[in-house]
Design a protein around this motif. Structure first.
Motif, PDB file in Angstrom:
ATOM      1  N   ALA A 168      31.249  37.806  30.124  1.00  0.00           N
ATOM      2  CA  ALA A 168      31.367  38.090  31.554  1.00  0.00           C
ATOM      3  C   ALA A 168      32.511  37.287  32.173  1.00  0.00           C
ATOM      4  CB  ALA A 168      30.058  37.787  32.271  1.00  0.00           C
ATOM      5  N   ALA A 169      32.661  36.032  31.742  1.00  0.00           N
ATOM      6  CA  ALA A 169      33.725  35.188  32.275  1.00  0.00           C
ATOM      7  C   ALA A 169      35.101  35.739  31.916  1.00  0.00           C
ATOM      8  CB  ALA A 169      33.571  33.761  31.749  1.00  0.00           C
ATOM      9  N   VAL A 170      35.272  36.139  30.661  1.00  0.00           N
ATOM     10  CA  VAL A 170      36.553  36.692  30.235  1.00  0.00           C
ATOM     11  C   VAL A 170      36.878  37.954  31.033  1.00  0.00           C
ATOM     12  CG1 VAL A 170      37.780  37.820  28.334  1.00  0.00           C
ATOM     13  CG2 VAL A 170      36.509  35.710  27.922  1.00  0.00           C
ATOM     14  N   ASP A 171      35.920  38.853  31.120  1.00  0.00           N
ATOM     15  CA  ASP A 171      36.175  40.132  31.777  1.00  0.00           C
ATOM     16  C   ASP A 171      36.534  39.956  33.245  1.00  0.00           C
ATOM     17  OD1 ASP A 171      36.116  43.086  31.604  1.00  0.00           O
ATOM     18  OD2 ASP A 171      34.484  42.888  33.048  1.00  0.00           O
ATOM     19  N   THR A 172      35.786  39.120  33.949  1.00  0.00           N
ATOM     20  CA  THR A 172      36.023  38.952  35.387  1.00  0.00           C
ATOM     21  C   THR A 172      37.262  38.123  35.674  1.00  0.00           C
ATOM     22  OG1 THR A 172      33.660  39.155  35.865  1.00  0.00           O
ATOM     23  CG2 THR A 172      35.028  38.125  37.559  1.00  0.00           C
ATOM     24  N   MET A 210      39.918  37.527  33.745  1.00  0.00           N
ATOM     25  CA  MET A 210      41.169  38.171  33.366  1.00  0.00           C
ATOM     26  C   MET A 210      41.492  39.343  34.289  1.00  0.00           C
ATOM     27  SD  MET A 210      42.062  36.056  31.267  1.00  0.00           S
ATOM     28  CE  MET A 210      43.668  36.815  31.066  1.00  0.00           C
ATOM     29  N   ASP A 211      40.474  40.051  34.729  1.00  0.00           N
ATOM     30  CA  ASP A 211      40.700  41.091  35.731  1.00  0.00           C
ATOM     31  C   ASP A 211      41.220  40.454  37.018  1.00  0.00           C
ATOM     32  OD1 ASP A 211      40.395  43.934  36.636  1.00  0.00           O
ATOM     33  OD2 ASP A 211      39.020  42.991  38.045  1.00  0.00           O
ATOM     34  N   GLY A 212      40.637  39.319  37.390  1.00  0.00           N
ATOM     35  CA  GLY A 212      41.091  38.614  38.586  1.00  0.00           C
ATOM     36  C   GLY A 212      42.515  38.116  38.470  1.00  0.00           C
ATOM     37  N   ALA A 213      42.963  37.854  37.247  1.00  0.00           N
ATOM     38  CA  ALA A 213      44.332  37.377  37.038  1.00  0.00           C
ATOM     39  C   ALA A 213      45.342  38.513  36.984  1.00  0.00           C
ATOM     40  CB  ALA A 213      44.403  36.565  35.745  1.00  0.00           C
ATOM     41  N   MET A 214      44.931  39.688  36.502  1.00  0.00           N
ATOM     42  CA  MET A 214      45.887  40.757  36.210  1.00  0.00           C
ATOM     43  C   MET A 214      45.827  41.944  37.163  1.00  0.00           C
ATOM     44  SD  MET A 214      47.511  39.515  33.696  1.00  0.00           S
ATOM     45  CE  MET A 214      47.292  38.023  32.732  1.00  0.00           C
ATOM     46  N   SER A 233      36.396  29.746  41.276  1.00  0.00           N
ATOM     47  CA  SER A 233      35.366  30.479  40.542  1.00  0.00           C
ATOM     48  C   SER A 233      34.753  29.571  39.478  1.00  0.00           C
ATOM     49  CB  SER A 233      35.999  31.714  39.879  1.00  0.00           C
ATOM     50  OG  SER A 233      35.077  32.395  39.068  1.00  0.00           O
ATOM     51  N   VAL A 234      33.438  29.376  39.564  1.00  0.00           N
ATOM     52  CA  VAL A 234      32.723  28.508  38.626  1.00  0.00           C
ATOM     53  C   VAL A 234      31.760  29.359  37.810  1.00  0.00           C
ATOM     54  CG1 VAL A 234      31.191  26.519  38.392  1.00  0.00           C
ATOM     55  CG2 VAL A 234      32.904  26.569  40.228  1.00  0.00           C
ATOM     56  N   TRP A 235      31.817  29.180  36.493  1.00  0.00           N
ATOM     57  CA  TRP A 235      31.000  29.980  35.577  1.00  0.00           C
ATOM     58  C   TRP A 235      29.932  29.112  34.928  1.00  0.00           C
ATOM     59  CZ3 TRP A 235      31.306  35.259  34.993  1.00  0.00           C
ATOM     60  CH2 TRP A 235      32.282  35.857  35.805  1.00  0.00           C
ATOM     61  N   THR A 236      28.683  29.369  35.331  1.00  0.00           N
ATOM     62  CA  THR A 236      27.538  28.593  34.877  1.00  0.00           C
ATOM     63  C   THR A 236      26.299  29.452  35.036  1.00  0.00           C
ATOM     64  OG1 THR A 236      26.256  26.547  35.239  1.00  0.00           O
ATOM     65  CG2 THR A 236      27.238  27.568  37.175  1.00  0.00           C
ATOM     66  N   GLN A 237      25.179  28.996  34.500  1.00  0.00           N
ATOM     67  CA  GLN A 237      23.930  29.757  34.614  1.00  0.00           C
ATOM     68  C   GLN A 237      23.037  29.230  35.733  1.00  0.00           C
ATOM     69  OE1 GLN A 237      23.657  32.418  33.070  1.00  0.00           O
ATOM     70  NE2 GLN A 237      24.617  32.330  31.059  1.00  0.00           N
ATOM     71  N   PHE A 265      32.918  30.700  44.369  1.00  0.00           N
ATOM     72  CA  PHE A 265      32.261  31.791  43.665  1.00  0.00           C
ATOM     73  C   PHE A 265      31.512  31.245  42.458  1.00  0.00           C
ATOM     74  CE2 PHE A 265      36.052  34.244  45.285  1.00  0.00           C
ATOM     75  CZ  PHE A 265      35.351  35.119  46.097  1.00  0.00           C
ATOM     76  N   MET A 266      30.358  31.811  42.188  1.00  0.00           N
ATOM     77  CA  MET A 266      29.675  31.565  40.924  1.00  0.00           C
ATOM     78  C   MET A 266      29.584  32.901  40.190  1.00  0.00           C
ATOM     79  SD  MET A 266      25.733  30.281  40.300  1.00  0.00           S
ATOM     80  CE  MET A 266      24.814  30.839  38.865  1.00  0.00           C
ATOM     81  N   ASN A 267      30.171  32.939  39.016  1.00  0.00           N
ATOM     82  CA  ASN A 267      30.129  34.121  38.144  1.00  0.00           C
ATOM     83  C   ASN A 267      30.732  35.369  38.790  1.00  0.00           C
ATOM     84  OD1 ASN A 267      28.880  32.443  36.302  1.00  0.00           O
ATOM     85  ND2 ASN A 267      26.825  33.168  36.755  1.00  0.00           N
ATOM     86  N   ARG A 268      31.715  35.172  39.626  1.00  0.00           N
ATOM     87  CA  ARG A 268      32.537  36.265  40.127  1.00  0.00           C
ATOM     88  C   ARG A 268      33.845  35.682  40.649  1.00  0.00           C
ATOM     89  NH1 ARG A 268      29.676  39.724  44.599  1.00  0.00           N
ATOM     90  NH2 ARG A 268      31.137  41.166  43.613  1.00  0.00           N
TER      91      ARG A 268
END
Length: 459
Positions: A246-250, A252-256, A393-397, A415-418
């Motif tokens: 989920a982190a990679v997908d979001t 990298m989409d946010g970067a590109m 953007s912070v990626w954690t559970q 943001f958390m996980n987005r």
């Protein structure tokens, strides 16, 4: 006076050109807006809301042609459509909260005193809009400004001049008087002169830090309130407990997405050492699925940058980083449409650090640097090592972990996980060189109104 040209990034042609208003013509436009404001504010609030929503509906009716025009003006692939999802959601939310937000706050209403706090429109609102999300960024201020009873003058970026014309066309067709909402073409000197002459009750500018400095200088001594969103270098932090895919997908989409030309796009990523190798591998694979090409081609997922000079900034940052030891992971040969001009291949850089411009200066293009970190402390220090503060953007559970980290990040939104997202119920704001003020949420109405206190006593 020379015409202002819009050079299309699609093929380098002159897409359109317009003559800017003369100083006298610009002053006359302001005078008409002032003259029209009282009658507009006197309309019942529900009527103003209905007219604004009707204007947005008219805009939706133009969606097919607008999507094509956006591709010509700033290069976004037509497969992604326009900006209507966000335009409609933000219009609906700001319309829904208008009555409660603008209602007087009653302190006392007795046989001795009536005390309350009201909000009055500021008068004429001046919007200086950017090209990267030209409809969304305008709507953020245009909708609450008109609903609150202000008249509006819009000056759009030269790269998206047609957007201002479409907005005016739609809102006028819906019944909003032409003097209540005016789209104008201005050069920098006339823009600054109008601000210096106290022409406006509020100025909202979205653009570069240099542009924001010019706005503040023009407004110096006038006490004109300014809303400034000036730039970002938004970070993403992938903790050890993140959902990796989920982190990679979001991120990298946010970067590109939009060729990286997003105010809150992801421009730097910090990954916990336990996930770093896997994240980088998956991120490279993700970017390799992109298709750089003509924005009118159905399979293009990445179009040209809006102008070849913007692409040159990114190319120079990449070259400087590589010269200092950064490692590029994407072979530009995979993207044969890269023409050395506006069409730019995406890039991921590793072995980067904060001595490199690509990690500290705004890129606003399809490049991202990825760094390995050992813990939260290192990540927080790196995220804060920036002159900007728009989003993080912070990626954690865990909610509490994200909140605790967020409290220590110098930013406008956590943001958390987005990432790369605006919620109309939450204020869009920033700190440091990102600017000041805020739009959306109930605070968006506060920007385009002023408090007025009533202390009424019976004797």
């Amino acid at each position: 006076m020379k015409p202002i040209q819009l050079i299309s990034p699609v093929d380098g042609s002159v897409y359109l050109e317009r003559m800017p208003l003369s100083a006298d013509e610009a002053k006359a436009a302001v005078a008409r807006a002032r003259a029209a404001q009282k009658a507009w504010a006197a309309k019942p609030l529900e009527d103003r809301i209905a007219l604004v929503k009707a204007g947005v509906a008219k805009l939706n009716d133009m969606s097919a042609v607008i999507v094509e025009e956006l591709a010509w003006q700033m290069g976004r692939p037509t497969r992604f459509g326009g900006e209507f999802g966000g335009v409609n959601a933000r219009t609906e939310y700001m319309s829904d909260i208008a009555t409660a937000t603008l209602a007087p706050q009653i302190i006392e209403d007795s046989d001795k005193f009536r005390r309350y706090l009201a909000r009055d429109p500021v008068g004429v609102v001046f919007i200086v809009a950017p090209w990267n999300y030209p409809y969304l960024t305008t709507i953020n201020t245009l909708v609450p400004a008109l609903i609150a009873g202000n008249t509006v003058i819009l000056k759009h970026a030269s790269q998206t001049m047609k957007v201002g014309e479409r907005l005016a066309e739609a809102f006028h067709a819906a019944g909003i008087p032409e003097d209540v909402f005016q789209n104008v073409v201005l050069d920098h000197a006339t823009t600054e002169a109008l601000i210096a002459a106290r022409s406006f009750g509020f100025v909202n500018f979205t653009g570069s830090v240099g542009g924001g400095v010019a706005m503040e200088k023009a407004a110096a001594g006038t006490f004109t309130p300014l809303g400034l969103e000036l730039g970002g270098k938004d970070p993403g932090y992938v903790r050890h407990d993140a959902n990796l895919d989920a982190a990679v997908d979001t991120l990298m989409d946010g970067a590109m997405y939009n060729a990286g030309q997003c105010c809150c796009g992801i421009e730097r990523i910090y990954v916990h050492e336990s996930l770093y190798d896997a994240f980088v591998e998956k991120a490279v694979a993700w970017v390799k699925t992109l298709k750089l090409g003509n924005p009118f081609d159905a399979d293009s997922t990445l179009g040209p940058m809006a102008n070849k000079r913007f692409a040159k900034v990114v190319r120079d940052q990449i070259a400087d980083a590589v010269a200092q030891g950064a490692k590029p992971l994407i072979d530009p040969a995979l993207f044969p449409a890269d023409d050395g001009g506006a069409y730019l291949a995406p890039q991921i850089l590793v072995n980067v650090n904060h001595s490199m411009r690509v990690m500290t200066e705004e890129s606003f293009g399809p490049v991202v640097g990825i760094m390995k970190v050992k813990d939260d402390e290192e990540a927080i220090a790196l995220m804060n090592d920036s002159p900007y503060g728009l989003t993080a953007s912070v990626w954690t559970q865990d909610y509490d972990t994200a909140q605790a980290i967020g409290q220590r990040i110098e930013t406008g939104t956590v943001f958390m996980n987005r990432a790369d997202y605006l919620d109309p119920a939450l204020c869009w704001t920033g700190c440091k060189d990102t600017g000041r003020g805020g739009s959306l949420s109930y605070l968006g109405f506060h920007s385009v109104t002023r408090p007025k206190s009533y202390h009424l006593k019976k004797v």
